[in-house]
Design a protein around this motif. Structure first.
Motif, PDB file in Angstrom:
ATOM      1  N   UNK A  18      -0.022  -8.977   9.630  1.00  0.00           N
ATOM      2  CA  UNK A  18       1.070  -8.194  10.223  1.00  0.00           C
ATOM      3  C   UNK A  18       1.889  -7.549   9.110  1.00  0.00           C
ATOM      4  N   UNK A  19       2.293  -6.296   9.289  1.00  0.00           N
ATOM      5  CA  UNK A  19       2.904  -5.522   8.203  1.00  0.00           C
ATOM      6  C   UNK A  19       4.077  -4.710   8.720  1.00  0.00           C
ATOM      7  N   UNK A  20       5.100  -4.578   7.881  1.00  0.00           N
ATOM      8  CA  UNK A  20       6.229  -3.699   8.187  1.00  0.00           C
ATOM      9  C   UNK A  20       6.582  -2.919   6.926  1.00  0.00           C
ATOM     10  N   UNK A  21       6.949  -1.650   7.100  1.00  0.00           N
ATOM     11  CA  UNK A  21       7.274  -0.777   5.974  1.00  0.00           C
ATOM     12  C   UNK A  21       8.494   0.057   6.326  1.00  0.00           C
ATOM     13  N   UNK A  22       9.377   0.318   5.332  1.00  0.00           N
ATOM     14  CA  UNK A  22      10.627   1.029   5.588  1.00  0.00           C
ATOM     15  C   UNK A  22      10.890   2.044   4.480  1.00  0.00           C
ATOM     16  N   UNK A  23      11.255   3.253   4.891  1.00  0.00           N
ATOM     17  CA  UNK A  23      11.592   4.317   3.944  1.00  0.00           C
ATOM     18  C   UNK A  23      13.062   4.223   3.576  1.00  0.00           C
ATOM     19  N   UNK A  24      13.338   3.817   2.354  1.00  0.00           N
ATOM     20  CA  UNK A  24      14.731   3.710   1.896  1.00  0.00           C
ATOM     21  C   UNK A  24      15.356   5.093   1.728  1.00  0.00           C
ATOM     22  N   UNK A  25      14.559   6.048   1.274  1.00  0.00           N
ATOM     23  CA  UNK A  25      14.994   7.446   1.156  1.00  0.00           C
ATOM     24  C   UNK A  25      13.802   8.317   1.583  1.00  0.00           C
ATOM     25  N   UNK A  26      13.952   9.610   1.468  1.00  0.00           N
ATOM     26  CA  UNK A  26      12.857  10.510   1.795  1.00  0.00           C
ATOM     27  C   UNK A  26      11.693  10.369   0.820  1.00  0.00           C
ATOM     28  N   UNK A  27      11.960   9.808  -0.343  1.00  0.00           N
ATOM     29  CA  UNK A  27      10.937   9.721  -1.387  1.00  0.00           C
ATOM     30  C   UNK A  27      10.491   8.304  -1.716  1.00  0.00           C
ATOM     31  N   UNK A  28      11.197   7.299  -1.226  1.00  0.00           N
ATOM     32  CA  UNK A  28      10.952   5.919  -1.631  1.00  0.00           C
ATOM     33  C   UNK A  28      10.823   5.011  -0.419  1.00  0.00           C
ATOM     34  N   UNK A  29       9.746   4.226  -0.381  1.00  0.00           N
ATOM     35  CA  UNK A  29       9.550   3.285   0.724  1.00  0.00           C
ATOM     36  C   UNK A  29       9.014   1.959   0.187  1.00  0.00           C
ATOM     37  N   UNK A  30       9.256   0.902   0.934  1.00  0.00           N
ATOM     38  CA  UNK A  30       8.804  -0.441   0.577  1.00  0.00           C
ATOM     39  C   UNK A  30       8.132  -1.062   1.795  1.00  0.00           C
ATOM     40  N   UNK A  31       7.317  -2.067   1.557  1.00  0.00           N
ATOM     41  CA  UNK A  31       6.657  -2.742   2.669  1.00  0.00           C
ATOM     42  C   UNK A  31       6.123  -4.098   2.273  1.00  0.00           C
ATOM     43  N   UNK A  32       5.884  -4.930   3.285  1.00  0.00           N
ATOM     44  CA  UNK A  32       5.338  -6.261   3.037  1.00  0.00           C
ATOM     45  C   UNK A  32       4.487  -6.661   4.232  1.00  0.00           C
ATOM     46  N   UNK A  33       3.396  -7.368   3.938  1.00  0.00           N
ATOM     47  CA  UNK A  33       2.544  -7.917   4.970  1.00  0.00           C
ATOM     48  C   UNK A  33       2.331  -9.399   4.749  1.00  0.00           C
ATOM     49  N   UNK A  34       2.262 -10.147   5.842  1.00  0.00           N
ATOM     50  CA  UNK A  34       1.965 -11.574   5.772  1.00  0.00           C
ATOM     51  C   UNK A  34       0.453 -11.726   5.885  1.00  0.00           C
ATOM     52  N   UNK A  35      -0.203 -12.080   4.775  1.00  0.00           N
ATOM     53  CA  UNK A  35      -1.664 -12.167   4.720  1.00  0.00           C
ATOM     54  C   UNK A  35      -2.105 -13.575   5.113  1.00  0.00           C
ATOM     55  N   UNK A  36      -2.768 -13.689   6.258  1.00  0.00           N
ATOM     56  CA  UNK A  36      -3.170 -14.987   6.793  1.00  0.00           C
ATOM     57  C   UNK A  36      -4.689 -15.140   6.702  1.00  0.00           C
ATOM     58  N   UNK A  37      -5.132 -16.172   6.018  1.00  0.00           N
ATOM     59  CA  UNK A  37      -6.556 -16.524   6.042  1.00  0.00           C
ATOM     60  C   UNK A  37      -6.809 -17.174   7.398  1.00  0.00           C
ATOM     61  N   UNK A  38      -7.250 -16.354   8.362  1.00  0.00           N
ATOM     62  CA  UNK A  38      -7.378 -16.817   9.740  1.00  0.00           C
ATOM     63  C   UNK A  38      -8.682 -17.546   9.992  1.00  0.00           C
ATOM     64  N   UNK A  39      -9.738 -17.169   9.242  1.00  0.00           N
ATOM     65  CA  UNK A  39     -11.030 -17.819   9.435  1.00  0.00           C
ATOM     66  C   UNK A  39     -11.822 -17.772   8.136  1.00  0.00           C
ATOM     67  N   UNK A  40     -12.397 -18.878   7.766  1.00  0.00           N
ATOM     68  CA  UNK A  40     -13.271 -18.928   6.608  1.00  0.00           C
ATOM     69  C   UNK A  40     -14.356 -19.962   6.833  1.00  0.00           C
ATOM     70  N   UNK A  41     -15.592 -19.616   6.507  1.00  0.00           N
ATOM     71  CA  UNK A  41     -16.702 -20.548   6.681  1.00  0.00           C
ATOM     72  C   UNK A  41     -17.636 -20.442   5.487  1.00  0.00           C
ATOM     73  N   UNK A  42     -18.242 -21.557   5.106  1.00  0.00           N
ATOM     74  CA  UNK A  42     -19.140 -21.590   3.951  1.00  0.00           C
ATOM     75  C   UNK A  42     -20.338 -22.479   4.256  1.00  0.00           C
ATOM     76  N   UNK A  43     -21.536 -21.986   3.912  1.00  0.00           N
ATOM     77  CA  UNK A  43     -22.752 -22.776   4.008  1.00  0.00           C
ATOM     78  C   UNK A  43     -23.508 -22.629   2.697  1.00  0.00           C
ATOM     79  N   UNK A  44     -23.730 -23.738   2.010  1.00  0.00           N
ATOM     80  CA  UNK A  44     -24.368 -23.748   0.688  1.00  0.00           C
ATOM     81  C   UNK A  44     -25.546 -24.711   0.708  1.00  0.00           C
TER      82      UNK A  44
END
Length: 421
Positions: free
Chosen positions: A148-174
């Motif tokens: 999930x991500x949100x981004x905001x323009x502080x000015x017409x030329x500058x913006x910031x953003x952040x996303x919460x990166x979730x490892x939702x699924x991982x599988x391994x077979x060796x």
């Protein structure tokens, strides 16, 4: 038998040896970006900015949904130091995919969205009877991240953003063979199968566009520790004499998915032409060793843990690409990348036979009407030949892997569909 030689393949947990980046990092998110050498941090192309630079999302005027998929076709070969036969891996295809959905007011200061992508994943199947079969025969890895991500323009030329990166699924077979034969002359075999715990990190960025012809971005993706607890261990083809030494049924292991910092620059010399340069710095030096814990004996009485050296180094990737609007409907793209391997000489493992790599990319988009478009990309990746000798392994104390020469070439076609509103 030393335990560290039993399961070195675990170093590939959630890895991507058939990917477009070094080590086990994958950069196959936006199909437009893929056609431009993987650049994107200094651009605000589309909703895939959630992956490359969340700070740029607020500057993407169109709201929309895009889905994309890639297929990796790798030709990987190995020639042992003391063997004359070159062995080619059995064919396997990996299909990383992505989904980006962005929304928010068209002329407002903010945008939000959800991203789903597969930044780590691989499948390798070595030839039957190859020299390193006691290190690895098969590996199949999968992962899905949700951001999930949100981004905001502080000015017409500058913006910031952040996303919460979730490892939702991982599988391994060796899987690998064990150098002990049963009464039928078969080598023992071990299979590890497990699922990673859900973990949370973040992906943040800043985007600055001082003029219509220049844009700059910086992004940071945090480290996440991928952890498997209580994974299944299955032994087969063991003789009665060897069975007491291999009684483990579960394993635990943790491997770092390293932090990445990227600086990107976008240039727009004309209204139709866009050029971009990205430099990635990946903190691979966080990966020092691979440590396993087992719930019972593995390789001898009282042996229930192992440690295998990695000693990765921080690495840089340089990406250059561009796009040109031929008409209102057609846009063409091209690019390239040079990726420095984090794996030092004498530390190469069969599950990640990594080396410095050079990539070339092509892409095209077709806009069918006001809201719908299709993107196509192709990447050609060539890894340098990587040789390690038995002397290298002895000097480094890494005899839990195999001496010889690896060579890999990869073709990665991709397709994406976009709907803007």
């Amino acid at each position: 038998m030393k335990l560290k030689s039993l399961l070195l393949v675990g170093g590939a947990l959630l890895s991507g040896s058939a990917a477009s980046a070094g080590g086990f990092q994958v950069s196959l998110a936006g199909i437009k970006n893929n056609g431009m050498g993987g650049v994107g941090t200094g651009l605000a192309l589309d909703q895939a900015a959630m992956f490359y630079n969340p700070g740029a999302l607020a500057m993407v005027r169109e709201r929309g949904v895009q889905i994309g998929a890639n297929a990796t076709f790798a030709r990987q070969s190995f020639r042992g130091q003391f063997g004359s036969e070159e062995r080619t891996l059995r064919n396997s295809v990996v299909t990383p995919f992505s989904l980006f959905a962005g929304f928010g007011p068209a002329e407002g200061k903010w945008k939000a969205g959800i991203a789903v992508y597969t930044p780590f994943g691989s499948k390798l199947q070595y030839a039957d009877g190859w020299e390193g079969r006691f290190a690895l025969t098969d590996i199949d890895l999968k992962s899905i991240f949700v951001q999930p991500t949100v981004s905001y323009a502080l000015t017409e030329n500058l913006s910031v953003g952040v996303g919460v990166a979730v490892l939702a699924y991982g599988a391994v077979n060796l899987q690998r063979d064990i150098p002990a034969q049963n009464a039928q002359g078969q080598f023992g075999h071990v299979e590890l199968d497990g699922k990673a715990e859900n973990k949370v990190g973040f992906n943040a960025g800043i985007y600055f566009k001082p003029s219509e012809k220049l844009s700059v971005g910086v992004s940071y993706r945090s480290k996440i520790d991928a952890t498997v607890k209580g994974g299944d261990v299955t032994f087969s083809n063991l003789s009665a004499a060897a069975t007491p030494s291999f009684r483990a049924t579960e394993f635990d292991v943790t491997i770092p998915l390293p932090a990445t910092t990227t600086i990107g620059i976008g240039l727009m010399p004309t209204e139709k032409l866009t050029l971009a340069l990205d430099v990635n710095h990946v903190q691979w030096s966080q990966y020092r060793s691979l440590d396993f814990k087992f719930n019972n004996n593995v390789g001898g009485a009282g042996i229930t843990s192992s440690s295998s050296k990695r000693f990765y180094e921080d690495a840089l990737t340089f990406r250059l690409g561009g796009q040109y609007a031929l008409t209102d409907a057609f846009t063409v793209r091209a690019g390239g990348a040079y990726d420095m391997s984090p794996v030092k000489d004498g530390y190469v493992t069969p599950e990640t036979p990594d080396a410095n790599r050079v990539s070339g990319t092509l892409g095209v988009s077709y806009k069918a009407g006001e809201h719908f478009s299709v993107d196509v990309s192709t990447q050609f990746v060539s890894l340098a030949k990587r040789t390690q000798t038995q002397s290298d392994l002895l000097n480094n104390g890494t005899t839990d892997r195999v001496a010889g020469t690896y060579k890999t070439n990869i073709v990665i076609p991709g397709i994406g569909f976009n709907y803007n509103f």
